[in-house]
Design a protein around this motif. Structure first.
Motif, mmCIF file in Angstrom:
data_model
loop_
_atom_site.group_PDB
_atom_site.id
_atom_site.type_symbol
_atom_site.label_atom_id
_atom_site.label_comp_id
_atom_site.label_asym_id
_atom_site.label_seq_id
_atom_site.Cartn_x
_atom_site.Cartn_y
_atom_site.Cartn_z
ATOM 1 N N ILE A 141 70.221 -2.016 19.663
ATOM 2 C CA ILE A 141 70.611 -3.292 19.056
ATOM 3 C C ILE A 141 72.093 -3.265 18.674
ATOM 4 N N ALA A 142 72.538 -2.143 18.134
ATOM 5 C CA ALA A 142 73.962 -2.021 17.774
ATOM 6 C C ALA A 142 74.832 -2.183 19.011
ATOM 7 N N GLU A 143 74.401 -1.585 20.124
ATOM 8 C CA GLU A 143 75.173 -1.712 21.366
ATOM 9 C C GLU A 143 75.250 -3.174 21.808
ATOM 10 N N GLN A 144 74.103 -3.861 21.790
ATOM 11 C CA GLN A 144 74.130 -5.254 22.249
ATOM 12 C C GLN A 144 75.003 -6.129 21.335
ATOM 13 N N ILE A 145 74.910 -5.911 20.031
ATOM 14 C CA ILE A 145 75.717 -6.712 19.101
ATOM 15 C C ILE A 145 77.210 -6.457 19.341
ATOM 16 N N ARG A 146 77.554 -5.214 19.630
ATOM 17 C CA ARG A 146 78.967 -4.915 19.943
ATOM 18 C C ARG A 146 79.407 -5.676 21.189
ATOM 19 N N HIS A 163 58.107 -7.224 14.131
ATOM 20 C CA HIS A 163 58.062 -6.272 13.017
ATOM 21 C C HIS A 163 59.249 -6.506 12.095
ATOM 22 N N LEU A 164 58.966 -6.682 10.814
ATOM 23 C CA LEU A 164 60.059 -6.836 9.852
ATOM 24 C C LEU A 164 60.941 -5.577 9.848
ATOM 25 N N ALA A 165 60.323 -4.418 10.077
ATOM 26 C CA ALA A 165 61.096 -3.166 10.076
ATOM 27 C C ALA A 165 62.203 -3.200 11.127
ATOM 28 N N GLU A 166 61.910 -3.756 12.306
ATOM 29 C CA GLU A 166 62.951 -3.819 13.340
ATOM 30 C C GLU A 166 63.961 -4.917 13.027
ATOM 31 N N MET A 167 63.507 -6.018 12.424
ATOM 32 C CA MET A 167 64.441 -7.063 11.974
ATOM 33 C C MET A 167 65.431 -6.499 10.961
ATOM 34 N N LYS A 168 64.943 -5.636 10.065
ATOM 35 C CA LYS A 168 65.838 -5.047 9.067
ATOM 36 C C LYS A 168 66.936 -4.230 9.756
ATOM 37 N N VAL A 169 66.533 -3.482 10.772
ATOM 38 C CA VAL A 169 67.502 -2.710 11.549
ATOM 39 C C VAL A 169 68.548 -3.651 12.164
ATOM 40 N N ALA A 170 68.073 -4.763 12.733
ATOM 41 C CA ALA A 170 68.990 -5.709 13.388
ATOM 42 C C ALA A 170 69.953 -6.328 12.371
ATOM 43 N N LEU A 171 69.445 -6.674 11.195
ATOM 44 C CA LEU A 171 70.321 -7.261 10.172
ATOM 45 C C LEU A 171 71.356 -6.244 9.692
ATOM 46 N N GLU A 172 70.951 -4.974 9.598
ATOM 47 C CA GLU A 172 71.915 -3.941 9.200
ATOM 48 C C GLU A 172 72.994 -3.776 10.278
ATOM 49 N N ALA A 176 76.963 -4.449 9.808
ATOM 50 C CA ALA A 176 77.928 -3.397 10.122
ATOM 51 C C ALA A 176 78.997 -3.898 11.093
ATOM 52 N N ALA A 177 78.612 -4.849 11.958
ATOM 53 C CA ALA A 177 79.563 -5.397 12.929
ATOM 54 C C ALA A 177 80.351 -6.573 12.343
ATOM 55 N N GLU A 202 57.585 -12.628 1.914
ATOM 56 C CA GLU A 202 58.247 -11.311 1.848
ATOM 57 C C GLU A 202 59.339 -11.211 2.905
ATOM 58 N N CYS A 203 59.030 -11.677 4.106
ATOM 59 C CA CYS A 203 60.037 -11.643 5.180
ATOM 60 C C CYS A 203 61.279 -12.422 4.759
ATOM 61 N N ALA A 204 61.067 -13.624 4.206
ATOM 62 C CA ALA A 204 62.201 -14.477 3.816
ATOM 63 C C ALA A 204 63.061 -13.774 2.768
ATOM 64 N N ARG A 205 62.391 -13.188 1.772
ATOM 65 C CA ARG A 205 63.137 -12.519 0.699
ATOM 66 C C ARG A 205 63.947 -11.336 1.229
ATOM 67 N N ILE A 206 63.316 -10.533 2.054
ATOM 68 C CA ILE A 206 63.990 -9.316 2.523
ATOM 69 C C ILE A 206 65.129 -9.655 3.494
ATOM 70 N N MET A 207 64.903 -10.631 4.369
ATOM 71 C CA MET A 207 65.984 -11.033 5.287
ATOM 72 C C MET A 207 67.158 -11.615 4.503
ATOM 73 N N THR A 208 66.853 -12.353 3.445
ATOM 74 C CA THR A 208 67.921 -12.910 2.594
ATOM 75 C C THR A 208 68.692 -11.774 1.925
ATOM 76 N N ASP A 209 67.947 -10.805 1.367
ATOM 77 C CA ASP A 209 68.601 -9.675 0.690
ATOM 78 C C ASP A 209 69.499 -8.890 1.639
ATOM 79 N N LEU A 210 69.153 -8.882 2.920
ATOM 80 C CA LEU A 210 69.961 -8.120 3.881
ATOM 81 C C LEU A 210 71.099 -8.963 4.456
ATOM 82 N N GLY A 211 71.311 -10.152 3.896
ATOM 83 C CA GLY A 211 72.529 -10.890 4.213
ATOM 84 C C GLY A 211 72.413 -11.995 5.250
#
Ligand SMILES: [Zn+2]
Length: 312
Positions: A141-146, A163-172, A176-177, A202-211
């Motif tokens: 995901i980091a490669e594609q975003i770059r 999976h919210l877990a993978e969404m969290k990775v994508a938001l991070e 970072a980019a 829960e998804c809405a709250r966590i995605m919001t917290d991650l920016g």
């Protein structure tokens, strides 16, 4: 064009519709259904975006149709464009060229009339290899975003994550980019929780917290079916809501069209009318939806109807 954060403040922002299903219908994208059982839990299908390099005119034409229908944002067709997913379809070596060509085409059509979003979705590693694969997902995901950033995408739409877990990775990775990101989950087989067990709130709250600059849902449900989950998210966050429903009818027993037997070869039998997107458009302001559009099954006729509904 104003940046996406300003457009969202003025809202609602009208996005575009679904690319892969429409281009599959036009004979330009491979669903993979000739080789494996797609959508029933076994095969994942193909639906990869090599059309950006193999048939750019077909993609250009669909972008133009959405733009003329009222889209203020065009999504570069980079959905399923991680090296991981492209590798499985035999296009891994073209990862750079597909992502660059897709952004370039969208920008060319958008000109100064629309913004261009880079689309990033799940790698499918989580479904295939489990949660232990999240570090590999992060690299892809980091490669594609770059690549999308280098190609000049204005912002990102992180979409169709199960999976919210993978969404969290994508938001991070987006943070970072330094790329603003709209984040939308897809809920299946029911709207009550995502695949790794989190409620829409829960998804809405966590995605919001991650920016995320807007959070919500896309794909899988028709607008009416999606509405209750959007309301749950609305109550859980103060950032704008994003909603890009599919144009396929779901059932009380199964809230996701990709789990129905009609996917992918008999979708015409569950297609809803554009009138339902007109009706949905009329609710957009009242429901606090700041970003809207359509997903699978929505061609330009649906986006025209949605635009008319939003402005009614
Ligand atoms: Zn979709």
């Amino acid at each position: 064009m104003q940046p996406i954060t300003e457009l969202l403040q003025a809202g609602p922002v009208i996005g575009d519709g679904g690319y892969l299903i429409e281009l599959e219908r036009r004979g330009r994208v491979d669903s993979g259904s000739g080789r494996e059982q797609v959508g029933t839990g076994r095969g994942s299908g193909q639906f990869t975006p090599e059309v950006a390099i193999e048939n750019p005119d077909a993609l250009r034409e669909l972008h133009r149709e959405f733009l003329d229908a009222g889209s203020m944002v065009l999504q570069a067709l980079t959905f399923f464009g991680t090296r991981e997913k492209l590798n499985r379809a035999g296009y891994g070596a073209d990862t750079e060229s597909i992502n660059f060509a897709a952004v370039k085409l969208a920008k060319e059509v958008a000109g100064d009339r629309a913004l261009v979003a880079g689309s990033v979705s799940r790698t499918q590693l989580t479904e295939r290899e489990g949660m232990g694969s999240l570090d590999k997902s992060r690299d892809h995901i980091a490669e594609q975003i770059r690549l999308l950033k280098d190609a000049g995408a204005d912002f990102l739409i992180l979409e169709t994550f199960f999976h919210l877990a993978e969404m969290k990775v994508a938001l991070e990775c987006a943070a970072a980019a330094g790329m603003p990101a709209v984040a939308t989950m897809s809920f299946r087989p029911f709207i009550t929780q995502c695949t790794d067990g989190h409620t829409p709130a829960e998804c809405a709250r966590i995605m919001t917290d991650l920016g995320a600059i807007a959070v919500g849902a896309n794909c899988e449900q028709d607008p009416q079916r999606m509405l209750p989950l959007l309301r749950e998210m609305r109550a859980a966050t103060s950032v704008p809501l994003a909603a890009q429903p599919a144009a396929f009818r779901t059932t009380d027993e199964c809230h996701s069209f990709t789990r129905l037997p009609a996917f992918p070869d008999d979708l015409e039998t569950i297609q809803i009318s554009r009138g339902e997107f007109f009706e949905f458009g009329k609710f957009v302001r009242a429901e606090g939806i700041g970003y809207t559009g359509g997903c699978c099954g929505c061609n330009a006729a649906y986006i025209r109807a949605l635009t008319r509904g939003v402005n009614a």
